[in-house]
Design an enzyme around this catalytic site. Structure first.
Site, PDB file in Angstrom:
ATOM      1  N   GLU A 721       0.883  -1.172   0.000  1.00  0.00           N
ATOM      2  CA  GLU A 721       0.000   0.000   0.000  1.00  0.00           C
ATOM      3  C   GLU A 721       0.911   1.208   0.000  1.00  0.00           C
ATOM      4  O   GLU A 721       1.640   1.434   0.970  1.00  0.00           O
ATOM      5  CB  GLU A 721      -0.872   0.036   1.263  1.00  0.00           C
ATOM      6  CG  GLU A 721      -1.751  -1.166   1.469  1.00  0.00           C
ATOM      7  CD  GLU A 721      -2.890  -1.270   0.481  1.00  0.00           C
ATOM      8  OE1 GLU A 721      -3.189  -0.260  -0.182  1.00  0.00           O
ATOM      9  OE2 GLU A 721      -3.453  -2.370   0.355  1.00  0.00           O
ATOM     10  N   CYS A 755      -1.951   9.145   3.671  1.00  0.00           N
ATOM     11  CA  CYS A 755      -1.814   8.720   2.286  1.00  0.00           C
ATOM     12  C   CYS A 755      -3.043   9.129   1.498  1.00  0.00           C
ATOM     13  O   CYS A 755      -2.981   9.389   0.312  1.00  0.00           O
ATOM     14  CB  CYS A 755      -1.618   7.223   2.223  1.00  0.00           C
ATOM     15  SG  CYS A 755      -2.745   6.375   3.309  1.00  0.00           S
TER      16      CYS A 755
HETATM   17  P1  NAD Z   1       8.506   4.877   4.464  1.00  0.00           P
HETATM   18  O1  NAD Z   1       8.361   4.218   3.152  1.00  0.00           O
HETATM   19  O2  NAD Z   1       9.625   5.803   4.640  1.00  0.00           O
HETATM   20  O3  NAD Z   1       8.604   3.797   5.616  1.00  0.00           O
HETATM   21  C1  NAD Z   1       7.656   2.781   5.790  1.00  0.00           C
HETATM   22  C2  NAD Z   1       8.306   1.606   6.517  1.00  0.00           C
HETATM   23  O4  NAD Z   1       9.283   1.041   5.677  1.00  0.00           O
HETATM   24  C3  NAD Z   1       9.009   1.979   7.805  1.00  0.00           C
HETATM   25  O5  NAD Z   1       8.779   0.968   8.750  1.00  0.00           O
HETATM   26  C4  NAD Z   1      10.450   2.010   7.388  1.00  0.00           C
HETATM   27  O6  NAD Z   1      11.321   1.746   8.455  1.00  0.00           O
HETATM   28  C5  NAD Z   1      10.486   0.877   6.393  1.00  0.00           C
HETATM   29  N1  NAD Z   1      11.599   0.942   5.418  1.00  0.00           N
HETATM   30  C6  NAD Z   1      12.261   2.034   4.992  1.00  0.00           C
HETATM   31  N2  NAD Z   1      13.190   1.673   4.094  1.00  0.00           N
HETATM   32  C7  NAD Z   1      13.116   0.349   3.939  1.00  0.00           C
HETATM   33  C8  NAD Z   1      13.789  -0.592   3.150  1.00  0.00           C
HETATM   34  N3  NAD Z   1      14.756  -0.234   2.317  1.00  0.00           N
HETATM   35  N4  NAD Z   1      13.432  -1.892   3.237  1.00  0.00           N
HETATM   36  C9  NAD Z   1      12.456  -2.268   4.059  1.00  0.00           C
HETATM   37  N5  NAD Z   1      11.784  -1.428   4.845  1.00  0.00           N
HETATM   38  C10 NAD Z   1      12.089  -0.128   4.780  1.00  0.00           C
HETATM   39  O7  NAD Z   1       7.103   5.599   4.737  1.00  0.00           O
HETATM   40  P2  NAD Z   1       6.635   6.452   5.995  1.00  0.00           P
HETATM   41  O8  NAD Z   1       7.334   7.763   5.969  1.00  0.00           O
HETATM   42  O9  NAD Z   1       6.687   5.662   7.250  1.00  0.00           O
HETATM   43  O10 NAD Z   1       5.105   6.641   5.649  1.00  0.00           O
HETATM   44  C11 NAD Z   1       4.674   7.578   4.744  1.00  0.00           C
HETATM   45  C12 NAD Z   1       4.390   6.958   3.392  1.00  0.00           C
HETATM   46  O11 NAD Z   1       3.480   5.876   3.559  1.00  0.00           O
HETATM   47  C13 NAD Z   1       3.695   7.903   2.453  1.00  0.00           C
HETATM   48  O12 NAD Z   1       4.222   7.728   1.169  1.00  0.00           O
HETATM   49  C14 NAD Z   1       2.246   7.463   2.499  1.00  0.00           C
HETATM   50  O13 NAD Z   1       1.502   7.799   1.380  1.00  0.00           O
HETATM   51  C15 NAD Z   1       2.393   5.991   2.656  1.00  0.00           C
HETATM   52  N6  NAD Z   1       1.206   5.411   3.249  1.00  0.00           N
HETATM   53  C16 NAD Z   1       0.384   4.671   2.463  1.00  0.00           C
HETATM   54  C17 NAD Z   1      -0.772   4.122   2.998  1.00  0.00           C
HETATM   55  C18 NAD Z   1      -1.710   3.318   2.165  1.00  0.00           C
HETATM   56  O14 NAD Z   1      -2.563   2.635   2.728  1.00  0.00           O
HETATM   57  N7  NAD Z   1      -1.613   3.330   0.858  1.00  0.00           N
HETATM   58  C19 NAD Z   1      -1.065   4.319   4.337  1.00  0.00           C
HETATM   59  C20 NAD Z   1      -0.189   5.064   5.113  1.00  0.00           C
HETATM   60  C21 NAD Z   1       0.961   5.586   4.562  1.00  0.00           C
END
Ligand code: NAD
Length: 960
Positions: A721, A755
């Site tokens: 997502e 999001c």
């Molecule tokens: P992010 O992608 O920076 O991090 C999300 C998670 O991924 C965290 O737990 C982070 O530690 C982990 N992560 C980071 N790099 C990684 C890697 N290389 N390998 C594996 N895991 C890794 O996102 P964020 O800042 O926590 O959240 C914001 C983003 O999430 C926005 O883009 C938002 O749109 C999206 N979001 C989407 C939904 C949805 O349902 N579509 C819901 C909430 C947030």
């Protein structure tokens, strides 16, 4: 009245008075029903045809927003399609003069109820009333107040009304006022602040009220605002204790518990030794109250049975009439029975100091009939222009033409007087059950209008404060303990406050967690779905009990305001219960199709070790959602939360253990995404990855997960997502009250860090400027500050890095477009003042990239169709919104605006589990929506067993 020696027959008296009223009233018709020509024909038809009535009123609702005659014709045709009136009206309206005639006709209907806000019009109205004879209460009705400028305007309008009353030396001057229109933030979560803001404007009004010796009548609003209205009314009594004005307040008989609350108000008047006018009404928002309660999952505040309301009204009339001199009753009704009851009661007690109130333009014959009995009549006169008064107008039209309308029953249907005057006979009002969807209910949001809710939440914040600074060690069974790597979790609003110290996993420790999970999976997969579901439900119940405390953690750690934090916890509970139900539904073996001698069975099976990688912005809902779906399916889960929300994740992990979930079936591995996240994603024993986060990380995970590594036995399933660049289209005929308020909360709620948030608005040319101006003014009314203080809607963003990143985007925006509005924010903490850009080119980066902060790009479109093209010209497809009242545009959007969640004429955030399954396509995700019927199955695969049961020509009997 019969033999005076006998106990007076009160019902007999009511009938006697009622019959007299009906006899007199029958001599004329209410002016509305007297209308001839286009207006008369349309209303007459509307009375007979429920659907036509709805269509006409929807059209009228749109009318003020329509500028050209062509637009009027188009809307009229669209709304009346399929109705008998359609042909004639549609053809007529298509011609320019007739479209103008339609507008004029509706204006005339409006003028039936609404008086122009000019001294001559008011004078004319008063002169007309004096012939009845009747006095008036004026009420400046209008659109929603969303900004300080609009609240100022409302105050000015009231000052103008008072000025008119003063100049004409009007008898018994009386002004009705809506407190929520005196501030853009009349919010029950912040009673003191709301009251203070309202009082600041009332203080400017009161000297004029006092100088006139007038009555200031405080209107009652929707039920959840009632405590706030009453508190503010009390504050007004404290602040202006003099006898030089008469305070008034409205009480609604359709509310459950209304007589008891009226009793309290009467006691209060006695205690204060203060005379108060109480206007008793039945209540005008019945449908709205029921809809709001159903959508929020709150109990209905109103009586469901009309007769019950009528009976309660009569009880309240008695309470008022027996209350003594401290109360001046104003009985407001157009129901002959209710009025006859009040008049009879007053006669019985020889009560003179009271009045009947009726609405301007409704039931004039009844008004004359009541006046003839010698009772004082006050007419409630709404003032304002057509655009401002449209909501009021529609309410009155509905009221007058509905089947249950007493006005209609009395004059049009000419019902039998005995029927019209019969005492209300409440049926056994069915206490309606909330609508259940397969046994699943959304947890209702907390009702912060209740002081208990606010107090409990404030207490939870204190409880959590006392736990600041605690340590959160790793809990991975069998993991080697080395030098712990500890990360401090700080509060975004107060960066120097350390909330806790969270131990981070090393790669070997994460590897140990995977081994644990492999072993745990072997047992967990065989646990029956019923048991897995039961454990998740226990966890949900525990979460429900700790609801405030969990939300309080979110307030501090993720900087969510009270409502957002509470909503996140409620959603997490919903996920646990919803997926538990899904697991039961999926069940065990099922037969696909069996033949004699061949048995074919299919079963959904869990995939194996599942890694859940969650973002910080819905710290509990998303983590608990992905985790519980995977667990419900029978997988062993490793949770890797976002580093900005690790304490909430620890609380969730502890809660699962407490619920009885084996420790190795669901483990928490805190750590950075770059090291621990990547390690887990690449681990050959991991079968599935559930990820919610940014597009960049999501794409990287998809790439890594698709590589086959030594020892890997399966293709990994990745459920993603991702982000969004969600657009709201504001059509030329949009309802600006809704479009502005809902865009505001969609774009700037939780500082734009959702999001689903709106980050683009595409406004059709003719409405663009008005929309943007109102939006910016409304945003300017928001208060900024730390989220633990409920006064503030808008708090800091999640981290210093996020702040820097968003500020950089704002710089980009300055280069690419025109900065139209920028807010102000406190200096301490990671605040980013919200920004609105206009003249944004569709190719600009701020129109295409996810910013994930309080930045809104407004684009201009020539037409709705072009707006739709612009909305779709985007890599993401998560949520979208449309504000339009043209059915064909709504239909077009339904078909063409292909995003995961499309919202029409409402805000685009706040999807509810099981109601609006959530998730996008395009670059926004892999497709199957969370909180929907297919989500759990993504963590499963299907396996089939086909058995030949034929043995040498013999088919076993049960299969034959
Ligand atoms: P992010 O992608 O920076 O991090 C999300 C998670 O991924 C965290 O737990 C982070 O530690 C982990 N992560 C980071 N790099 C990684 C890697 N290389 N390998 C594996 N895991 C890794 O996102 P964020 O800042 O926590 O959240 C914001 C983003 O999430 C926005 O883009 C938002 O749109 C999206 N979001 C989407 C939904 C949805 O349902 N579509 C819901 C909430 C947030």
């Amino acid at each position: 009245m019969g033999d005076p020696a006998r106990k007076p027959d009160f019902e007999g008296l009511v009938h006697e008075v009622g019959a007299e009223l009906l006899r007199r009233a029958a001599q004329a018709r209410p002016s509305l029903f007297d209308a001839r020509g286009l207006r008369g024909r349309a209303l007459a038809r509307a009375m007979q045809d429920e659907q036509l009535r709805a269509a006409l009123f929807r059209f009228v609702d749109t009318l003020p927003q329509l500028r050209t005659n062509g637009e009027i014709a188009e809307h009229l045709r669209a709304y009346l399609r399929g109705h008998t009136l359609a042909g004639a009206w549609g053809r007529l309206a298509a011609s320019v003069p007739l479209a103008a005639a339609v507008r004029a006709s509706v204006k005339r209907v409006a003028r039936n109820f609404l008086v122009e806000e000019t001294p001559p019009a008011i004078r004319r109205t008063l002169a007309g009333l004096s012939r009845v004879p009747a006095v008036a209460s004026f009420d400046a009705v209008g659109e929603a107040v969303l900004s300080e400028a609009e609240a100022d305007r409302y105050l000015e309008r009231n000052l103008l009304l008072l000025d008119c009353l003063a100049r004409d030396r009007v008898a018994a001057p009386n002004l009705s006022i809506k407190l929520s229109a005196l501030t853009p933030r009349f919010d029950r979560i912040d009673p003191e602040g709301s009251c203070r803001r309202v009082m600041a404007r009332l203080e400017q009004l009161m000297p004029h009220i006092q100088a006139l010796g007038a009555t200031l009548m405080v209107d009652m609003e929707q039920h959840d605002l009632k405590p706030l209205v009453l508190d503010t009314f009390r504050a007004l009594l404290d602040r202006f204790p003099g006898r030089d004005w008469l305070p008034g307040i409205v009480q609604q008989a359709y509310l459950k518990g209304a007589p008891e609350e009226l009793g309290e108000l009467i006691d209060e008047a006695r205690r204060r030794e203060r005379r108060i006018c109480i206007r008793l009404v039945k209540g005008a928002y019945w449908d709205t109250e029921l809809a709001a309660a159903a959508q929020r999952g709150w109990p209905e505040p109103v009586l469901l049975d009309k007769a019950q309301t009528d009976a309660q009204f009569e009880r309240m009339v008695d309470l008022l009439f027996y209350a003594g001199e401290r109360i001046y009753p104003a009985i407001a009704s157009h129901n002959v029975r209710s009025l006859a009851y009040a008049i009879a009661r007053a006669r019985m007690h020889n009560l003179r100091a009271w009045e009947v109130q009726m609405l301007h333009g409704m039931a004039e014959p009844l008004m004359h009939a009541v006046a003839a009995t010698g009772v004082r009549i006050r007419v409630y006169v709404p003032t304002g222009d057509l655009l401002c008064g449209i909501a009021y107008l529609i309410r009155r039209l509905v009221e007058n033409t509905a089947n249950t309308s007493i006005v209609r029953q009395t004059w049009l249907e000419r019902r039998d007087p005995a029927e019209l005057l019969a005492p209300p006979w409440p049926g056994a009002a069915s206490a309606e059950e909330p609508v259940s969807r397969d046994g699943f209910f959304n947890v209702p949001a907390l009702d912060f209008s209740r002081p208990e809710a606010r107090e409990a939440f404030a207490a939870a914040l204190d409880t959590v404060r006392a736990q600041f600074g605690a340590s959160y060690p790793l809990q991975i069974a069998g993991a080697q303990r080395g030098h712990p790597d500890v990360q401090e979790s700080a509060s975004p609003a107060h960066p120097s406050t350390i909330l806790g110290r969270v131990e981070q996993a090393s790669v070997p420790q994460a590897a140990r967690a995977v081994e644990n999970a492999i072993a745990a999976f072997d047992k967990w997969r065989t646990v029956p779905a019923e048991e897995r579901a039961a454990l998740l439900r226990i966890a949900a119940d525990l979460m429900d009990r700790r609801r405030h405390e969990l939300a309080a953690w979110e307030v501090f750690e993720a900087a969510k305001n009270w409502r957002e934090a509470d909503a996140d916890v409620a959603e997490a509970i919903d996920h646990l219960r919803y997926y538990a139900a899904q697991a039961l539904e999926i069940g065990d073996w099922r037969t696909t199709h069996s033949f004699p001698g061949e048995r074919n069975d299919l079963r959904y099976e869990p995939r194996g070790v599942t890694v859940v990688i969650a973002p910080w912005n819905f710290p509990l809902a998303i983590l608990a959602g992905m985790t519980s779906a995977a667990l419900a399916a029978g997988n062993a889960v490793i949770m890797k939360p976002a580093q900005a929300a690790q304490i909430v994740a620890h609380r969730f992990a502890a809660l699962l253990r407490e619920a009885g979930l084996p420790a190795t079936v669901c483990q928490l591995v805190a750590g950075s995404g770059g090291t621990i996240g990547e390690f887990l994603v690449e681990h050959p024993a991991v079968a599935a990855i559930a990820f919610t986060g940014s597009r960049e990380v999501g794409f990287d995970i998809l790439r890594r997960a698709s590589a086959m590594r030594p020892g890997q036995r399966q293709i990994k399933r990745v459920v993603c997502e991702l982000g969004g660049k969600n657009a709201i289209i504001v059509d030329g005929d949009a309802d600006l009250d809704d479009a502005v308020a809902d865009t505001l909360s969609s774009a700037f709620g939780y500082q734009g860090q959702k999001c689903s948030a709106a980050s683009r608005v595409i406004a059709v040319d003719e409405i663009h400027d008005a929309f943007v101006a109102r939006l910016a003014q409304a945003l300017d009314a928001w208060d900024y500050g730390p989220p633990e203080d409920p006064r503030f809607v808008f708090g800091p963003v999640i981290s210093a890095q996020a702040k820097t990143r968003i500020e950089r985007w704002i710089e980009t925006g300055r280069a690419e477009a025109k900065l139209y509005y920028r807010g102000r924010v406190p200096a301490e903490g990671f605040y980013v003042a919200p920004a609105i850009f206009i003249d944004v080119d569709p190719s600009a980066r701020i129109a295409r990239e996810e910013i994930f902060g309080p930045v809104l790009s407004v684009l201009r479109a020539r037409s709705f169709e072009q707006a739709l093209d612009l909305a779709l010209d985007c890599d993401y497809a998560l949520t979208g919104g449309v504000f339009s009242r043209l059915p064909k545009h709504i239909e077009l959007a339904r078909n063409r605006f292909r995003v995961g969640d499309l919202y029409i004429n409402r805000r685009i955030t706040g999807a509810r589990v099981g109601v609006q399954p959530f998730g996008g396509m395009g670059h926004s995700g892999t497709g199957v929506q969370a909180g929907g019927p297919d989500y759990v199955k993504q963590f499963m695969w299907t396996r089939v067993v086909s058995e030949n049961t034929l043995r040498h020509g013999y088919v076993p009997p049960q299969e034959a």
